[in-house]
Design a protein around this motif. Structure first.
Motif: not given
Length: 138
Positions: A2-10, A60-61, A101-102, A128-137
């Protein structure tokens, strides 16, 4: 694999977007991951987050939902709501740049006003919450 989580970049991109905004920084005293005891009200905290996979055949998403907290001792909710509104203008459908990430979508998901019940009971809190949808090839 699996790919690395985008949580820290987010988190990094959200922090940069908020602290780079002069209007928001004119309303709040700072944006924190860890709040120093000397922090003056009102301030913003990048708090908890949830993350679930959203994989497809060739990518990955993730759906990541970070929680932001606005804290203040102002009488009433007007200031935290103004700050929350500005955060929405900055983040909702925003062009956040996440290296590697895309970003597919960023959508406002939830807000709630609260009063801290602990004595003296004068702290206002906006969640507050925002949903962030990301993908990575793959």
């Amino acid at each position: 694999m699996s790919a690395q989580s985008p949580l820290l970049p987010i988190q990094t991109a959200m922090y940069a977007a908020m602290t780079d905004d002069a209007t928001l920084m004119g309303l709040a005293t700072g944006v924190y991951d860890y709040v120093p005891e000397t922090a003056a009200y009102p301030y913003i905290v990048i708090g908890e987050a949830t993350e679930v996979p959203r994989n497809s055949q060739d990518r990955y998403g993730w759906e990541t939902v970070p929680t932001l907290h606005v804290w203040d001792k102002y009488r009433g909710y007007a200031r935290v709501l103004r700050i929350g509104s500005r955060i929405g203008e900055i983040l909702d459908h925003a062009p956040l740049v996440l290296p590697g990430y895309d970003v597919v979508a960023i959508r406002f998901e939830f807000s709630q006003t609260l009063t801290d019940p602990e004595p003296p009971g004068d702290v206002r809190h906006l969640v507050l919450r925002h949903r962030i949808v990301t993908e990575k090839p793959i």
